[in-house]
Design an enzyme around this catalytic site. Sequence first.
Site, PDB file in Angstrom:
ATOM      1  N   ASP A 134       0.806  -1.234   0.000  1.00 44.84           N
ATOM      2  CA  ASP A 134       0.000   0.000   0.000  1.00 44.84           C
ATOM      3  C   ASP A 134       0.837   1.280   0.000  1.00 44.84           C
ATOM      4  OD1 ASP A 134       0.971   0.001   2.553  1.00 44.84           O
ATOM      5  OD2 ASP A 134      -0.958   0.393   3.524  1.00 44.84           O
ATOM      6  N   TYR A 155      10.470   5.031   0.283  1.00 40.70           N
ATOM      7  CA  TYR A 155      11.440   4.131   0.918  1.00 40.70           C
ATOM      8  C   TYR A 155      12.846   4.265   0.339  1.00 40.70           C
ATOM      9  CZ  TYR A 155       8.299   1.464   3.945  1.00 40.70           C
ATOM     10  OH  TYR A 155       7.454   1.085   4.955  1.00 40.70           O
TER      11      TYR A 155
HETATM   12  P1  NAD Z   1       0.665  -7.357  13.879  1.00 40.89           P
HETATM   13  O1  NAD Z   1       1.832  -7.946  14.606  1.00 40.89           O
HETATM   14  O2  NAD Z   1      -0.160  -6.342  14.548  1.00 40.89           O
HETATM   15  O3  NAD Z   1      -0.288  -8.548  13.427  1.00 40.89           O
HETATM   16  C1  NAD Z   1       0.177  -9.664  12.786  1.00 40.89           C
HETATM   17  C2  NAD Z   1      -0.557 -10.890  13.302  1.00 40.89           C
HETATM   18  O4  NAD Z   1       0.013 -12.015  12.621  1.00 40.89           O
HETATM   19  C3  NAD Z   1      -0.390 -11.150  14.788  1.00 40.89           C
HETATM   20  O5  NAD Z   1      -1.654 -11.260  15.394  1.00 40.89           O
HETATM   21  C4  NAD Z   1       0.364 -12.471  14.851  1.00 40.89           C
HETATM   22  O6  NAD Z   1      -0.007 -13.289  15.931  1.00 40.89           O
HETATM   23  C5  NAD Z   1       0.001 -13.089  13.529  1.00 40.89           C
HETATM   24  N1  NAD Z   1       0.912 -14.128  13.058  1.00 40.89           N
HETATM   25  C6  NAD Z   1       2.247 -14.144  13.102  1.00 40.89           C
HETATM   26  N2  NAD Z   1       2.717 -15.272  12.533  1.00 40.89           N
HETATM   27  C7  NAD Z   1       1.640 -15.962  12.107  1.00 40.89           C
HETATM   28  C8  NAD Z   1       1.468 -17.206  11.443  1.00 40.89           C
HETATM   29  N3  NAD Z   1       2.512 -17.955  11.096  1.00 40.89           N
HETATM   30  N4  NAD Z   1       0.219 -17.609  11.164  1.00 40.89           N
HETATM   31  C9  NAD Z   1      -0.840 -16.859  11.509  1.00 40.89           C
HETATM   32  N5  NAD Z   1      -0.751 -15.682  12.137  1.00 40.89           N
HETATM   33  C10 NAD Z   1       0.480 -15.240  12.434  1.00 40.89           C
HETATM   34  O7  NAD Z   1       1.233  -6.798  12.523  1.00 40.89           O
HETATM   35  P2  NAD Z   1       0.738  -5.568  11.667  1.00 40.89           P
HETATM   36  O8  NAD Z   1       1.586  -4.401  12.012  1.00 40.89           O
HETATM   37  O9  NAD Z   1      -0.714  -5.446  11.752  1.00 40.89           O
HETATM   38  O10 NAD Z   1       1.158  -6.014  10.207  1.00 40.89           O
HETATM   39  C11 NAD Z   1       0.615  -7.168   9.585  1.00 40.89           C
HETATM   40  C12 NAD Z   1       1.345  -7.443   8.286  1.00 40.89           C
HETATM   41  O11 NAD Z   1       0.993  -6.504   7.297  1.00 40.89           O
HETATM   42  C13 NAD Z   1       2.856  -7.332   8.423  1.00 40.89           C
HETATM   43  O12 NAD Z   1       3.454  -8.334   7.632  1.00 40.89           O
HETATM   44  C14 NAD Z   1       3.178  -5.974   7.869  1.00 40.89           C
HETATM   45  O13 NAD Z   1       4.502  -5.897   7.464  1.00 40.89           O
HETATM   46  C15 NAD Z   1       2.186  -5.932   6.767  1.00 40.89           C
HETATM   47  N6  NAD Z   1       1.861  -4.639   6.184  1.00 40.89           N
HETATM   48  C16 NAD Z   1       1.915  -4.569   4.859  1.00 40.89           C
HETATM   49  C17 NAD Z   1       1.545  -3.444   4.220  1.00 40.89           C
HETATM   50  C18 NAD Z   1       1.551  -3.454   2.744  1.00 40.89           C
HETATM   51  O14 NAD Z   1       0.822  -2.747   2.130  1.00 40.89           O
HETATM   52  N7  NAD Z   1       2.352  -4.296   2.089  1.00 40.89           N
HETATM   53  C19 NAD Z   1       1.120  -2.340   4.934  1.00 40.89           C
HETATM   54  C20 NAD Z   1       1.050  -2.430   6.284  1.00 40.89           C
HETATM   55  C21 NAD Z   1       1.402  -3.608   6.905  1.00 40.89           C
HETATM   56  C1  LMR Z   2       5.153   1.158   9.868  1.00 38.33           C
HETATM   57  O1  LMR Z   2       4.077   1.673  10.242  1.00 38.33           O
HETATM   58  O2  LMR Z   2       6.259   1.569  10.127  1.00 38.33           O
HETATM   59  C2  LMR Z   2       5.147  -0.049   9.044  1.00 38.33           C
HETATM   60  O3  LMR Z   2       4.686  -1.111   9.838  1.00 38.33           O
HETATM   61  C3  LMR Z   2       4.374   0.100   7.808  1.00 38.33           C
HETATM   62  C4  LMR Z   2       2.987  -0.171   8.185  1.00 38.33           C
HETATM   63  O4  LMR Z   2       2.137   0.729   8.059  1.00 38.33           O
HETATM   64  O5  LMR Z   2       2.779  -1.297   8.650  1.00 38.33           O
END
Ligand code: NAD
Ligand code: LMR
Length: 445
Positions: free
Chosen positions: A172, A267
């Site tokens: 995103d 980034y």
């Molecule tokens: P978070 O730690 O709040 O939540 C992640 C959840 O995943 C936790 O509840 C954890 O218990 C669970 N988890 C971990 N390993 C697991 C497994 N093997 N199986 C099932 N569940 C598992 O994390 P967050 O900050 O909400 O981020 C979630 C993901 O989204 C991260 O990978 C983050 O990097 C990603 N993210 C991506 C984007 C994007 O657009 N690419 C943007 C924001 C966040």
């Molecule tokens: C952050 O907030 O720094 C990163 O985790 C990117 C995102 O929004 O998850």
Amino acid sequence: MDGKKYSVVIAGGGSTFTPGFVLDLIKSQDKFPMRQLKFYDNDAERQKKIGEAVKIIMKERAPQIKFSYTTDPKEAFTDVDFVMGSIRVGKYHMRSLDEKIPLKYGVNGQETTGPGGMAYGLRSIPAIIQIIDWMQEYSPNAWMINYSNTIAIVAEACRRLRPNAKIINICDMPIDDMDRMAAICGLDSWHDIDFNYYGLNHFGWWKEVRNKKTGEDLMPKLKEYVKDHGYWVGGDYDKDTEASWEATFKKVADDYKMDPETLPNNYMQYYYFPQYEVANADPKHTRTDEIREHRQKIVFGECERIVKAGTAKNNIWDISGLHSEYIVDIIHAIAYNTHEKFLANCENNGAISNMDPDSIVEVPALFGADGIQPMATGKAGRFQRGLMMEQQTCEKLVVDAYVEHSYQKMLQAFALNKTVPDASVAKKILDDMIPVNAPYWPELK
Ligand code: NAD
Ligand code: LMR
């Protein structure tokens, strides 16, 4: 529309992004009607906190959609049309180490870039492969939309280890940048922007930015603004933006000067200015600490409040977030075969004409029922190509390290990376990371 109602599972139900995504799904029922929503997580306690609040939200706002949460993979992945990948393997405890270990050695400590990003990628590979396998076993027709990081490494692992899997790896960040571009140009949102973009994940450049309705070239206006202010909009637009993001968006002014022909993904600062990043970092208080004090507190606090009050009235997610709104748009495009254009991380196959066909690149693609059709973006500039070749080689070496259980390949990945000054520093960081990653990484020999 054929009257079909969809079933969705969110893998990583305990994610801080889950409630906002659920609210956006509920709001989109005319566009993407659902019959079932499930959460899956391997941390029952964490997921329960979000799950219990969402139960109330669903009862009040979408009682027609069956809702449940589970830690049982069979229950989770059976009878679903879409799997949303939102896991963070090792959670914030490991993210904190990804950030703090490199900083100890004067190297950029960041979630998805540099050694921290590679460490996180190596943790994510087995977990995502496992989820793909469950999806293929229990719901073979389902699509997985994955945004679990480190996306570039996860996508390379999928390309090699599950080449036929119905998984699309998305991000995103460019949407956030494009929404800022729209605001800078006086448009409503990123929906009003048409674009040509190429690169790798968290590593790319806009070649073209246009007003979608009129076709007007917005690059001159944007360049004039970005050279002084980066993507910082300020005012009401940025009233809730955290301090570290403010610094990030402002720093784009310097990133832009590295190639005034294009506009950079925010980034790029971690690769262009790693020394600046280190000098401005506090090794005792990194982005993880900021999220613990801000996003996590807000999300879990709000869930607790909803459960106590027994109602989700006036919750903080009623104003939709960009992140989840974008994901709803993507699943809609696949469900209804709209062939709308979004960015995807996929095998190059000529999309960037002067990059290897087997590179994972982030390029515009048409999203439809048959998955994605990447678009040709033309040729990368010499500067960009050089940067990408180095970075994508690091990403490939991490996947080699996973497949071959190879210490040597992981060391090469760290040593090659633009954020790491020297192979001996790479070794020190890797040697510190190995014991703490033991529960998640293969044993590197
Ligand atoms: P978070 O730690 O709040 O939540 C992640 C959840 O995943 C936790 O509840 C954890 O218990 C669970 N988890 C971990 N390993 C697991 C497994 N093997 N199986 C099932 N569940 C598992 O994390 P967050 O900050 O909400 O981020 C979630 C993901 O989204 C991260 O990978 C983050 O990097 C990603 N993210 C991506 C984007 C994007 O657009 N690419 C943007 C924001 C966040
Ligand atoms: C952050 O907030 O720094 C990163 O985790 C990117 C995102 O929004 O998850």
